[in-house]
Design a protein around this motif. Sequence first.
Motif, PDB file in Angstrom:
ATOM      1  N   ILE A 178      67.275  39.309  -3.191  1.00 34.71           N
ATOM      2  CA  ILE A 178      66.490  39.655  -4.367  1.00 34.71           C
ATOM      3  C   ILE A 178      65.375  38.613  -4.492  1.00 34.71           C
ATOM      4  O   ILE A 178      65.620  37.408  -4.508  1.00 34.71           O
ATOM      5  CB  ILE A 178      67.378  39.799  -5.621  1.00 34.71           C
ATOM      6  N   ASP A 179      64.142  39.110  -4.508  1.00 28.67           N
ATOM      7  CA  ASP A 179      62.936  38.289  -4.395  1.00 28.67           C
ATOM      8  C   ASP A 179      62.384  37.937  -5.773  1.00 28.67           C
ATOM      9  O   ASP A 179      62.596  38.688  -6.728  1.00 28.67           O
ATOM     10  CB  ASP A 179      61.888  39.119  -3.623  1.00 28.67           C
ATOM     11  N   ASP A 180      61.678  36.808  -5.852  1.00 26.59           N
ATOM     12  CA  ASP A 180      61.011  36.412  -7.099  1.00 26.59           C
ATOM     13  C   ASP A 180      61.982  36.425  -8.269  1.00 26.59           C
ATOM     14  O   ASP A 180      61.611  36.785  -9.392  1.00 26.59           O
ATOM     15  CB  ASP A 180      59.846  37.369  -7.422  1.00 26.59           C
ATOM     16  N   PHE A 181      63.206  36.020  -8.005  1.00 27.28           N
ATOM     17  CA  PHE A 181      64.223  36.207  -9.029  1.00 27.28           C
ATOM     18  C   PHE A 181      63.889  35.437 -10.309  1.00 27.28           C
ATOM     19  O   PHE A 181      63.495  34.285 -10.271  1.00 27.28           O
ATOM     20  CB  PHE A 181      65.618  35.792  -8.525  1.00 27.28           C
ATOM     21  N   ALA A 234      65.084  28.577  -2.189  1.00 25.72           N
ATOM     22  CA  ALA A 234      63.984  28.195  -3.075  1.00 25.72           C
ATOM     23  C   ALA A 234      62.658  28.537  -2.417  1.00 25.72           C
ATOM     24  O   ALA A 234      62.417  28.167  -1.272  1.00 25.72           O
ATOM     25  CB  ALA A 234      64.051  26.706  -3.376  1.00 25.72           C
ATOM     26  N   GLU A 235      61.800  29.240  -3.150  1.00 24.89           N
ATOM     27  CA  GLU A 235      60.464  29.597  -2.651  1.00 24.89           C
ATOM     28  C   GLU A 235      59.469  28.512  -3.045  1.00 24.89           C
ATOM     29  O   GLU A 235      59.620  27.891  -4.099  1.00 24.89           O
ATOM     30  CB  GLU A 235      59.943  30.856  -3.345  1.00 24.89           C
ATOM     31  N   GLY A 236      58.462  28.346  -2.251  1.00 28.95           N
ATOM     32  CA  GLY A 236      57.331  27.503  -2.648  1.00 28.95           C
ATOM     33  C   GLY A 236      57.660  26.035  -2.797  1.00 28.95           C
ATOM     34  O   GLY A 236      57.089  25.344  -3.641  1.00 28.95           O
TER      35      GLY A 236
HETATM   36 CA    CA Z   1      58.977  35.869  -3.306  1.00 21.54          CA
END
Ligand code: CA
Length: 277
Positions: A178-181, A234-236
């Motif tokens: 699940i993206d951009d959660f 963790a993104e970014g």
């Molecule tokens: Ca994302």
Amino acid sequence: AKKNLSDNYEYYAKDIEDQTTWRLDMIRRLRSDFMERKLELWFQPQVDLLSEKVVGMEGLLRWPDGNNGYISPAVFIPLAEYSGLIVDIGQWVLEESCRRLKSLNESGFDNLRVAVNISIPQFRDRYFVDKVKDALKASNCDPSFLELEITESVVMDEPQIVIDALSTLKAHGVAIAIDDFGTGFSSMSYLQKLPLDRLKVDRSFVKDIQPGQSAVLAETIVTLGNKLGLLTIAEGVETREQASYMIKLGCDEAQGYLYAKPMPFEELLDFLQHAKN
Ligand code: CA
Ligand code: C2E
Ligand code: CA
Ligand code: CA
């Protein structure tokens, strides 16, 4: 001075007309560049936070602007979705990802996964599940090394259709993230209905991690993921501080400029050859 209402209206209408013309023109160019195979699929490595070994990569579309630059996906993905072009483009992304994964396997990198972003119109396509299976079969890829990334808005569009499609694909071996959660403000009840493997902590929460401050949202999301038995990524992640904070929170993996930016496949191969793996 008092403004004339009808003048305002005219400006407004002109604006909309310009926007519509611009949008149609962009869609026309996107379609023709896609047909001429000018779109590129770049890859951004994903690492295990503790060992910093590369565990996978996310495929990210790039549209050359013909001027040595690129048109941002934030601009053209919505147009591709709006026009329905994303169904064919997304299929190409799936096929290209599987082909690249296979070729990595053959170069000796046989333990990496590839993550692919999936949009709403792709789920509305009744052949979506078959198309994913076909892409895997065509390149002879092990389904367990493919991961589909979906956002909360994809789930909320047609929850039952999405849950059914993902359950079938999960049974086939495909992983689901699940993206951009946390950015969707949507009901969390679906979290237990979806066959999820991984939760991607949105970049906006990782950004909150500043020296000497606590990042309560990042913490809450990692805790939630852990409690649900999901892996977290963790993104970014851009700084050492962010990485060590995420490790402290119990986050498993990371993706971000600290490790690598998205890059063309040839560069990825080179990157992997020099990476810790
Ligand atoms: Ca994302
Ligand atoms: P996303 O799925 O959230 O992808 C992650 C975005 O964060 C990528 O932007 C990536 O370049 C950027 N990023 C990664 N690490 C860092 C970092 O440390 N700092 C900063 N500032 N940014 C970082 P990108 O490539 O511009 O893509 C934007 C969005 O476009 C993606 O967001 C995704 O929603 C969409 N997109 C890209 N490729 C595809 C595709 O093949 N299919 C679909 N449906 N959407 C795509
Ligand atoms: Ca993504
Ligand atoms: Ca994001």
